[in-house]
Write a protein that holds these residues in place. Structure first.
Motif, PDB file in Angstrom:
ATOM      1  N   THR A 153       0.757  -1.204  -0.108  1.00 46.43           N
ATOM      2  CA  THR A 153      -0.132  -0.048  -0.218  1.00 46.43           C
ATOM      3  C   THR A 153       0.828   1.284  -0.040  1.00 46.43           C
ATOM      4  O   THR A 153       1.832   1.285   0.695  1.00 46.43           O
ATOM      5  N   THR A 154       0.444   2.177  -0.683  1.00 46.57           N
ATOM      6  CA  THR A 154       1.299   3.279  -1.006  1.00 46.57           C
ATOM      7  C   THR A 154       0.551   4.723  -0.555  1.00 46.57           C
ATOM      8  O   THR A 154      -0.706   4.637  -0.362  1.00 46.57           O
ATOM      9  N   ARG A 155       1.482   5.745  -0.542  1.00 49.43           N
ATOM     10  CA  ARG A 155       0.669   7.080  -0.280  1.00 49.43           C
ATOM     11  C   ARG A 155       1.368   8.131  -0.991  1.00 49.43           C
ATOM     12  O   ARG A 155       2.621   7.623  -1.476  1.00 49.43           O
ATOM     13  N   THR A 156       1.122   9.145  -1.527  1.00 48.35           N
ATOM     14  CA  THR A 156       1.505  10.095  -2.323  1.00 48.35           C
ATOM     15  C   THR A 156       1.973  11.378  -1.434  1.00 48.35           C
ATOM     16  O   THR A 156       1.247  11.810  -0.501  1.00 48.35           O
ATOM     17  N   LEU A 157       2.889  11.915  -1.756  1.00 54.75           N
ATOM     18  CA  LEU A 157       3.420  13.249  -1.317  1.00 54.75           C
ATOM     19  C   LEU A 157       3.522  14.248  -2.316  1.00 54.75           C
ATOM     20  O   LEU A 157       3.752  13.975  -3.584  1.00 54.75           O
ATOM     21  N   GLU A 175       3.465   3.041   2.339  1.00 51.64           N
ATOM     22  CA  GLU A 175       2.691   3.540   3.266  1.00 51.64           C
ATOM     23  C   GLU A 175       3.156   3.107   4.730  1.00 51.64           C
ATOM     24  O   GLU A 175       3.133   3.836   5.788  1.00 51.64           O
ATOM     25  N   SER A 176       4.014   1.778   4.737  1.00 49.59           N
ATOM     26  CA  SER A 176       4.793   1.555   6.129  1.00 49.59           C
ATOM     27  C   SER A 176       5.947   2.241   6.398  1.00 49.59           C
ATOM     28  O   SER A 176       6.459   1.840   7.287  1.00 49.59           O
ATOM     29  N   HIS A 177       6.435   3.035   5.381  1.00 48.24           N
ATOM     30  CA  HIS A 177       7.644   3.863   5.602  1.00 48.24           C
ATOM     31  C   HIS A 177       7.528   5.216   6.033  1.00 48.24           C
ATOM     32  O   HIS A 177       6.654   6.000   5.660  1.00 48.24           O
ATOM     33  N   VAL A 178       8.704   5.697   6.815  1.00 51.92           N
ATOM     34  CA  VAL A 178       8.645   7.006   7.200  1.00 51.92           C
ATOM     35  C   VAL A 178       9.649   7.780   6.122  1.00 51.92           C
ATOM     36  O   VAL A 178      10.270   7.106   5.173  1.00 51.92           O
ATOM     37  N   VAL A 179       9.222   9.105   6.212  1.00 51.81           N
ATOM     38  CA  VAL A 179       9.936   9.915   5.200  1.00 51.81           C
ATOM     39  C   VAL A 179      11.099  10.719   5.559  1.00 51.81           C
ATOM     40  O   VAL A 179      10.754  11.593   6.500  1.00 51.81           O
ATOM     41  N   ARG A 180      12.020  11.099   4.898  1.00 47.41           N
ATOM     42  CA  ARG A 180      13.224  12.000   4.816  1.00 47.41           C
ATOM     43  C   ARG A 180      13.083  12.818   3.717  1.00 47.41           C
ATOM     44  O   ARG A 180      13.176  12.431   2.649  1.00 47.41           O
ATOM     45  N   LEU A 181      13.144  14.388   4.128  1.00 49.30           N
ATOM     46  CA  LEU A 181      13.290  15.201   3.036  1.00 49.30           C
ATOM     47  C   LEU A 181      14.695  15.975   3.296  1.00 49.30           C
ATOM     48  O   LEU A 181      15.049  16.691   4.258  1.00 49.30           O
ATOM     49  N   ASP A 182      15.488  15.955   2.338  1.00 53.64           N
ATOM     50  CA  ASP A 182      16.675  16.809   2.341  1.00 53.64           C
ATOM     51  C   ASP A 182      16.515  18.158   1.390  1.00 53.64           C
ATOM     52  O   ASP A 182      16.338  17.560   0.137  1.00 53.64           O
ATOM     53  N   VAL A 183      16.231  18.958   1.937  1.00 50.17           N
ATOM     54  CA  VAL A 183      16.092  20.282   1.174  1.00 50.17           C
ATOM     55  C   VAL A 183      17.324  20.684   0.555  1.00 50.17           C
ATOM     56  O   VAL A 183      18.242  20.858   0.938  1.00 50.17           O
ATOM     57  N   SER A 184      17.251  21.174  -0.786  1.00 49.45           N
ATOM     58  CA  SER A 184      18.158  21.861  -1.495  1.00 49.45           C
ATOM     59  C   SER A 184      18.091  23.261  -1.090  1.00 49.45           C
ATOM     60  O   SER A 184      17.284  24.089  -1.969  1.00 49.45           O
ATOM     61  N   THR A 185      18.821  23.689  -0.188  1.00 52.75           N
ATOM     62  CA  THR A 185      18.599  24.876   0.401  1.00 52.75           C
ATOM     63  C   THR A 185      19.284  26.060  -0.692  1.00 52.75           C
ATOM     64  O   THR A 185      18.856  27.233  -0.600  1.00 52.75           O
ATOM     65  N   GLN A 186      20.151  25.662  -1.671  1.00 57.29           N
ATOM     66  CA  GLN A 186      20.594  26.523  -2.550  1.00 57.29           C
ATOM     67  C   GLN A 186      19.700  26.734  -3.655  1.00 57.29           C
ATOM     68  O   GLN A 186      20.064  27.486  -4.725  1.00 57.29           O
ATOM     69  N   SER A 187      18.646  25.782  -3.859  1.00 59.02           N
ATOM     70  CA  SER A 187      17.879  26.181  -5.078  1.00 59.02           C
ATOM     71  C   SER A 187      16.688  27.133  -4.645  1.00 59.02           C
ATOM     72  O   SER A 187      16.063  27.108  -3.775  1.00 59.02           O
ATOM     73  N   PRO A 188      16.498  28.026  -5.707  1.00 57.84           N
ATOM     74  CA  PRO A 188      15.604  29.293  -5.435  1.00 57.84           C
ATOM     75  C   PRO A 188      14.289  28.789  -5.565  1.00 57.84           C
ATOM     76  O   PRO A 188      13.863  27.757  -5.983  1.00 57.84           O
ATOM     77  N   GLY A 189      13.567  29.070  -4.184  1.00 57.44           N
ATOM     78  CA  GLY A 189      12.099  28.654  -4.443  1.00 57.44           C
ATOM     79  C   GLY A 189      11.942  27.369  -3.270  1.00 57.44           C
ATOM     80  O   GLY A 189      10.867  27.192  -2.916  1.00 57.44           O
ATOM     81  N   SER A 190      12.962  26.893  -2.958  1.00 49.90           N
ATOM     82  CA  SER A 190      12.906  25.427  -2.202  1.00 49.90           C
ATOM     83  C   SER A 190      12.342  25.729  -0.706  1.00 49.90           C
ATOM     84  O   SER A 190      11.525  24.957  -0.135  1.00 49.90           O
ATOM     85  N   LEU A 191      12.889  26.785  -0.179  1.00 51.29           N
ATOM     86  CA  LEU A 191      12.573  27.229   1.237  1.00 51.29           C
ATOM     87  C   LEU A 191      11.211  27.550   1.221  1.00 51.29           C
ATOM     88  O   LEU A 191      10.236  27.138   2.253  1.00 51.29           O
ATOM     89  N   ALA A 192      10.656  28.473   0.309  1.00 55.85           N
ATOM     90  CA  ALA A 192       9.178  28.684   0.372  1.00 55.85           C
ATOM     91  C   ALA A 192       8.283  27.765   0.023  1.00 55.85           C
ATOM     92  O   ALA A 192       7.010  27.636   0.590  1.00 55.85           O
ATOM     93  N   ALA A 193       8.879  26.543  -0.734  1.00 58.54           N
ATOM     94  CA  ALA A 193       8.081  25.460  -0.916  1.00 58.54           C
ATOM     95  C   ALA A 193       7.422  24.632   0.292  1.00 58.54           C
ATOM     96  O   ALA A 193       6.456  24.079   0.140  1.00 58.54           O
TER      97      ALA A 193
END
Length: 285
Positions: A45-49, A86-104
């Motif tokens: 089973t899956t979920r979407t981000l 669905e059974s997994h937890v998620v890690r997000l590594d933000v590309s902080t040098q990419s314009p707009g990534s922080l606002a996103a």
């Protein structure tokens, strides 16, 4: 020369893939390709981000929620619709040098991310604002950033235990309810607002190494009774005041710089630090 005996065709009546990672789509396709075979599988089973379509916020990683020591697996870019188990937890590594990534970060589901790596010099106190509604974070790393005492105050005052009745039903809707680890390593934090972190009811590990944490912040840190690990390597507080802090946090393992110029951090249990009042670490053998 006589022809070899013909090898009889192999007929598979049942293919049991239960316990394997098979998606609904793949399992169905396999069953259609083998009409004479009973294909057994438990579909994942899956979920979407959902991330912005126009840019990649960074990279998405997952691991099984029941295996916290397992390595993270790369899923792909944090862009558009990303499907994860669905059974997994998620890690997000933000590309902080990419314009707009922080606002996103403002558009990301507040319950989606387990671990967030938001590091680098472009990250400021304002960059933390989107996180003040995130309720599922377990691990937050803002090391090497411009985050200061003001950012710490904002995080702490949004937490479940800072200014809220612990018996209130709304407690479970507060941000950082289950935050276990916070890294403020190499930031601008001096320590004046560290007591605000007492609202992180589940916080166990705090890393302040390489930050200008002052000796006067001892009282603020002493409020964090739930800590099991505290990193103070290469901070002013590591050189003076460690013994006083250890007496007030007897169940916390405090990591300090080694004596003299020794580059390898040394971790002192509280019973050792208690004898270090008014003594610099460089004087301890």
């Amino acid at each position: 020369m006589p022809a070899p005996d013909a090898v009889p065709a192999l007929t598979v009546t049942t293919l049991d893939l239960r316990g394997c990672r098979v998606s609904e789509e793949s399992g169905s396709a396999l069953a259609a390709a083998l009409p004479q075979t009973e294909v057994l599988f438990d579909p994942i089973t899956t979920r979407t981000l959902q991330f912005p379509d126009a840019l990649s916020v960074g990279s998405v990683w997952t691991r099984n929620a029941e295996s916290p020591s397992a390595p993270w697996s790369l899923i792909g870019n944090a862009r558009g619709t990303v499907t994860v188990p669905e059974s997994h937890v998620v890690r997000l590594d933000v590309s902080t040098q990419s314009p707009g990534s922080l606002a996103a970060l403002r558009s990301i589901d507040s319950t989606a991310i387990h671990t967030l790596n938001l590091t680098g010099a472009t990250v400021t106190d304002d960059s933390l604002q989107p996180l003040l509604r995130w309720t599922a974070l377990r691990d937050l790393d803002v090391s090497g950033s411009q985050v200061s005492d003001s950012g710490v105050r904002a995080l702490g005052e949004a937490s479940p235990g800072f200014a809220l009745d612990p018996t209130s039903p709304s407690l479970f809707k507060r941000p950082f309810l289950d935050l276990r680890r916070l890294s403020l390593s190499g930031t601008r934090v001096r320590g004046a607002t560290l007591d605000r972190l007492r609202g992180f009811l589940a916080l166990e590990r705090l890393d302040l190494s390489g930050s200008p944490v002052e000796v006067t912040s001892t009282n603020q840190l002493a409020e964090l009774h739930g800590l099991t690990e505290l990193g103070l390597e290469e901070t002013p507080l590591a050189r003076l005041g460690a013994g006083s802090l250890a007496r007030r946090l007897p169940n916390t393992s405090i990591a300090l710089s080694g004596p003299g110029d020794e580059p390898v951090p040394r971790k002192y249990p509280a019973r050792v630090l208690q004898a270090m009042d008014d003594t610099t670490i460089g004087e301890v053998a």
